[in-house]
Design an enzyme around this catalytic site. Structure first.
Site, PDB file in Angstrom:
ATOM      1  N   HIS A   1     -41.625 -16.511  24.134  1.00 14.06           N
ATOM      2  CA  HIS A   1     -42.559 -16.900  25.192  1.00 14.06           C
ATOM      3  C   HIS A   1     -42.802 -15.781  26.208  1.00 14.06           C
ATOM      4  O   HIS A   1     -43.525 -15.984  27.186  1.00 14.06           O
ATOM      5  CB  HIS A   1     -42.077 -18.183  25.881  1.00 14.06           C
ATOM      6  CG  HIS A   1     -42.157 -19.357  24.958  1.00 14.06           C
ATOM      7  ND1 HIS A   1     -43.325 -20.069  24.785  1.00 14.06           N
ATOM      8  CD2 HIS A   1     -41.251 -19.888  24.117  1.00 14.06           C
ATOM      9  CE1 HIS A   1     -43.113 -21.020  23.880  1.00 14.06           C
ATOM     10  NE2 HIS A   1     -41.861 -20.938  23.463  1.00 14.06           N
TER      11      HIS A   1
ATOM     12  N   LYS B   1     -47.737 -17.621  19.666  1.00 13.16           N
ATOM     13  CA  LYS B   1     -47.863 -18.138  21.031  1.00 13.16           C
ATOM     14  C   LYS B   1     -48.946 -17.339  21.756  1.00 13.16           C
ATOM     15  O   LYS B   1     -50.108 -17.493  21.423  1.00 13.16           O
ATOM     16  CB  LYS B   1     -46.493 -18.146  21.688  1.00 13.16           C
ATOM     17  CG  LYS B   1     -45.537 -18.974  20.796  1.00 13.16           C
ATOM     18  CD  LYS B   1     -44.202 -19.234  21.339  1.00 13.16           C
ATOM     19  CE  LYS B   1     -43.274 -19.789  20.266  1.00 13.16           C
ATOM     20  NZ  LYS B   1     -43.713 -21.021  19.623  1.00 13.16           N
TER      21      LYS B   1
ATOM     22  N   HIS C   1     -33.165 -22.153  21.195  1.00 10.79           N
ATOM     23  CA  HIS C   1     -34.145 -22.787  20.307  1.00 10.79           C
ATOM     24  C   HIS C   1     -33.516 -23.257  18.994  1.00 10.79           C
ATOM     25  O   HIS C   1     -32.601 -22.625  18.455  1.00 10.79           O
ATOM     26  CB  HIS C   1     -35.266 -21.784  20.007  1.00 10.79           C
ATOM     27  CG  HIS C   1     -36.461 -22.421  19.377  1.00 10.79           C
ATOM     28  ND1 HIS C   1     -36.689 -22.385  18.020  1.00 10.79           N
ATOM     29  CD2 HIS C   1     -37.467 -23.141  19.912  1.00 10.79           C
ATOM     30  CE1 HIS C   1     -37.810 -23.040  17.744  1.00 10.79           C
ATOM     31  NE2 HIS C   1     -38.303 -23.516  18.886  1.00 10.79           N
TER      32      HIS C   1
ATOM     33  N   ASN D   1     -49.288 -23.134  23.390  1.00 15.79           N
ATOM     34  CA  ASN D   1     -48.685 -21.864  23.822  1.00 15.79           C
ATOM     35  C   ASN D   1     -49.695 -20.716  23.761  1.00 15.79           C
ATOM     36  O   ASN D   1     -49.317 -19.551  23.807  1.00 15.79           O
ATOM     37  CB  ASN D   1     -47.495 -21.528  22.914  1.00 15.79           C
ATOM     38  CG  ASN D   1     -46.428 -22.602  22.960  1.00 15.79           C
ATOM     39  OD1 ASN D   1     -46.051 -23.046  24.036  1.00 15.79           O
ATOM     40  ND2 ASN D   1     -45.949 -23.033  21.801  1.00 15.79           N
TER      41      ASN D   1
ATOM     42  N   SER E   1     -38.091 -22.044  26.134  1.00 16.39           N
ATOM     43  CA  SER E   1     -39.325 -22.683  25.667  1.00 16.39           C
ATOM     44  C   SER E   1     -39.581 -24.036  26.291  1.00 16.39           C
ATOM     45  O   SER E   1     -40.734 -24.456  26.395  1.00 16.39           O
ATOM     46  CB  SER E   1     -39.294 -22.817  24.145  1.00 16.39           C
ATOM     47  OG  SER E   1     -38.209 -23.619  23.750  1.00 16.39           O
TER      48      SER E   1
ATOM     49  N   GLU F   1     -32.721 -16.701  25.091  1.00 14.09           N
ATOM     50  CA  GLU F   1     -34.180 -16.540  25.105  1.00 14.09           C
ATOM     51  C   GLU F   1     -34.518 -15.853  26.417  1.00 14.09           C
ATOM     52  O   GLU F   1     -33.895 -16.151  27.440  1.00 14.09           O
ATOM     53  CB  GLU F   1     -34.879 -17.906  25.059  1.00 14.09           C
ATOM     54  CG  GLU F   1     -34.713 -18.610  23.735  1.00 14.09           C
ATOM     55  CD  GLU F   1     -35.239 -20.055  23.751  1.00 14.09           C
ATOM     56  OE1 GLU F   1     -36.268 -20.323  24.401  1.00 14.09           O
ATOM     57  OE2 GLU F   1     -34.606 -20.901  23.110  1.00 14.09           O
TER      58      GLU F   1
ATOM     59  N   ASP G   1     -34.427 -13.628  22.130  1.00 11.35           N
ATOM     60  CA  ASP G   1     -35.647 -14.208  21.575  1.00 11.35           C
ATOM     61  C   ASP G   1     -36.719 -14.134  22.664  1.00 11.35           C
ATOM     62  O   ASP G   1     -36.605 -14.794  23.704  1.00 11.35           O
ATOM     63  CB  ASP G   1     -35.364 -15.660  21.163  1.00 11.35           C
ATOM     64  CG  ASP G   1     -36.582 -16.358  20.578  1.00 11.35           C
ATOM     65  OD1 ASP G   1     -37.717 -15.921  20.853  1.00 11.35           O
ATOM     66  OD2 ASP G   1     -36.399 -17.357  19.870  1.00 11.35           O
TER      67      ASP G   1
HETATM   68  C1  LIG Z   1     -37.963 -19.637  21.749  1.00 11.42           C
HETATM   69  C2  LIG Z   1     -38.631 -19.858  20.441  1.00 11.42           C
HETATM   70  N1  LIG Z   1     -38.211 -19.143  19.377  1.00 11.42           N
HETATM   71  C3  LIG Z   1     -38.778 -19.287  18.170  1.00 11.42           C
HETATM   72  C4  LIG Z   1     -39.808 -20.189  17.970  1.00 11.42           C
HETATM   73  C5  LIG Z   1     -40.404 -20.337  16.610  1.00 11.42           C
HETATM   74  O1  LIG Z   1     -41.558 -19.575  16.545  1.00 11.42           O
HETATM   75  P1  LIG Z   1     -42.723 -19.966  15.512  1.00 11.42           P
HETATM   76  O2  LIG Z   1     -43.498 -21.073  16.147  1.00 11.42           O
HETATM   77  O3  LIG Z   1     -43.487 -18.702  15.328  1.00 11.42           O
HETATM   78  O4  LIG Z   1     -42.064 -20.426  14.252  1.00 11.42           O
HETATM   79  C6  LIG Z   1     -40.283 -20.934  19.048  1.00 11.42           C
HETATM   80  C7  LIG Z   1     -41.402 -21.895  18.854  1.00 11.42           C
HETATM   81  O5  LIG Z   1     -41.336 -23.041  19.185  1.00 11.42           O
HETATM   82  C8  LIG Z   1     -39.675 -20.774  20.316  1.00 11.42           C
HETATM   83  O6  LIG Z   1     -40.095 -21.480  21.360  1.00 11.42           O
END
Ligand SMILES: Cc1ncc(COP(=O)(O)O)c(C=O)c1O
Length: 371
Positions: A194, A225, A121, A39, A166, A162, A191
Site C-alpha cells: 500500500h 493497488k 497480511h 485500492n 492494509s 507492512e 511488504d
Molecule cells: C499488505 C498486502 N500484501 C499483499 C497483498 C496481496 O496483493 P495482491 O492483491 O497483488 O495479491 C495485499 C492485498 O490485499 C496486501 O494488502
C-alpha cells in the site's frame, strides 16, 4: 444420499453458520457508485497509458518462467523495478499474494523463526505456514514487544512487517524496527503493497524514503493497488532472486504473467513520478479534519489513503455499508475475524478522483446513520 450430496450439505451447513454470524462473503458490483473502497488510489486502472497490444501479439506466457514463459519484457521490467527501489534485483510474481506465499515459504527453514506483526497480511501468514520455521507474533507496531520476541528467539530470525497496514492504514515505525533488527541480527522483510506509488518522492515506498535499502533482506511491491494493474515484485539481492527462482513454489509452478502485464508494469514506473500525491494527501487531510468534528465516532489513526471508522460489530458495520450503498457510495465493511473482534469497521479508501464534497456527503451520511 450420495457422497457428493452429503458433502454439499456439509458445505451448506458451514455457509449457513457463516451467514448467521453475519460473516457471509458475497461478490458485489460497484456499478456507478462513488468508489471509496478500491485500492486504485490514483484511478490508474483505467489509464489509457496501459492500453496497448503486445508488440508480438502474444496474449499468454505459454508456461512458467522456468520452462517456456520467460521473456525480455519480464527481465526489462525487473531491471527497472530494482533500479527504482535501489536494490540489486527484482523478481516478478503473478500477484502480491503469490509473491508473499512464495517468499515466506522458502526463506526460513526448520529451527529458524519468523516474527511478524500481529496485523500482517494473510498472504504472509500463509507463506510462513508453508515453511517449517517457528512463528511468533508481536503486538501491532509495538517495539517493546518486538524486542521481547527478538530477545527470546535463538537461531536465525526474520521480521515481517507492512510499511502501510492494509486494514488500518497506519505505518510501521520502520526506522526503529530496522534498528532493532540490526541490534538482534534479524533479517527484515517489508511488504510495501500500500506504499507502492503512494509514499516517497517518486512513489518508491517508505523503505527508500527512509533510506533503509541496505537494512532490509527484501521488499515486496505490488501492482494491483496504486499502479492499477496486476502482479508484484520481490526486490533484494541477486542471490535472493536466484534462491526464489529455484525455491519459491508459487513462482516455479505457475504460468507466468502475459507480456502485456510486464509492459504495463514498466509503464507504471514511468507514471509513478508524476502521480498527484500532493492532492491525495490534501484529500486525506480534508477527510481527517472533517472527521475530527464528529466527536462520537472512532476513526482509524492513519495518514494514508486507507481510512476507516471502527463500528465494533459485524452486523452494524454491514448495515452501515448497505445504507451507504443505497446512498450511492461504494464502501465495504471489514468484519471479524479479518480484523480483531471489537475492531469491525468501515474501510474507506481515498482516491485522487474523489472530491472534497463527496467526502463531506459521505461523512454526513455516516453521521446520520450512526446518530
Ligand atoms: C499488505 C498486502 N500484501 C499483499 C497483498 C496481496 O496483493 P495482491 O492483491 O497483488 O495479491 C495485499 C492485498 O490485499 C496486501 O494488502
Amino acid at each position: 444420499m450420495n457422497a457428493k450430496d452429503k458433502f454439499q450439505n456439509d458445505l451448506k451447513q458451514k455457509l449457513r453458520e457463516r451467514y448467521e454470524k453475519g460473516l457471509m462473503r458475497t461478490l458485489v458490483h460497484r456499478g456507478d457508485k462513488i468508489d471509496f473502497s478500491s485500492n486504485d488510489y490514483f484511478g490508474l486502472s483505467s489509464s489509457p497509458a496501459y492500453l496497448f497490444l503486445d508488440k508480438n501479439n502474444r496474449s499468454g506466457a505459454t508456461g512458467s518462467r522456468s520452462i517456456s514463459g520467460n521473456m525480455n519484457e519480464a527481465e526489462e521490467a525487473e531491471y527497472i523495478i530494482a533500479e527504482y527501489h535501489n536494490q540489486e534485483s527484482a523478481l516478478i510474481f503473478n500477484s502480491g499474494y503469490a509473491a508473499n506465499v512464495g517468499l515466506f515459504s522458502c526463506i526460513a527453514s526448520k529451527g529458524e523463526t519468523y516474527i511478524s506483526d500481529e496485523y500482517i497480511h494473510a498472504s504472509i501468514i500463509d507463506g510462513m505456514r508453508l515453511s517449517h520455521a517457528n512463528r511468533l507474533k508481536f503486538k501491532h507496531n509495538d517495539l517493546l514487544d518486538l524486542e521481547h520476541k527478538l530477545r527470546q528467539t535463538i537461531g536465525r530470525k526474520f521480521v515481517a512487517v507492512e510499511s502501510i497496514y492494509s486494514m488500518d492504514g497506519d505505518a510501521a515505525p520502520l526506522i526503529e524496527i530496522a534498528a532493532l533488527c540490526n541490534e538482534y541480527d534479524a533479517l527484515l522483510i517489508v511488504d510495501e503493497a500500500h506504499a507502492t506509488g503512494v509514499f516517497g518522492e517518486r512513489g518508491e515506498g517508505l523503505v527508500c524514503q527512509f533510506e533503509l535499502e541496505s537494512e532490509v533482506l527484501a521488499c515486496v511491491y505490488t501492482y494491483g493497488k496504486a499502479a492499477g494493474i496486476h502482479g508484484a515484485a520481490v526486490v533484494g539481492s541477486n542471490i535472493l532472486r536466484d534462491h526464489l527462482i529455484n525455491n519459491a513454489r508459487s513462482f516455479v509452478f505457475s504460468t507466468a504473467l502475459p507480456p502485456h502485464t510486464y509492459e504495463q508494469i514498466k509503464t507504471a514506473y514511468t507514471l509513478f513520478p508524476a502521480l498527484d500525491r500532493e492532492f491525495l494527501f490534501d484529500l486525506i487531510l480534508h477527510f481527517r479534519n472533517t472527521a475530527s468534528n464528529l466527536k462520537s465516532l472512532v476513526f482509524l489513526d492513519s495518514f494514508s489513503p486507507i481510512q476507516g471508522i471502527i463500528i465494533g460489530d459485524n452486523f452494524k458495520a454491514k448495515a452501515l455499508a448497505n445504507y451507504l450503498s443505497d446512498k450511492g457510495f461504494f464502501i465495504r465493511a471489514i468484519l471479524s475475524p479479518t480484523v480483531p473482534v471489537g475492531r469491525e469497521r468501515l474501510r474507506i479508501c481515498l482516491h485522487t478522483f474523489n472530491t472534497k464534497s463527496q467526502i463531506d456527503d459521505l461523512l454526513n451520511e455516516i453521521k446520520s446513520f450512526l446518530s
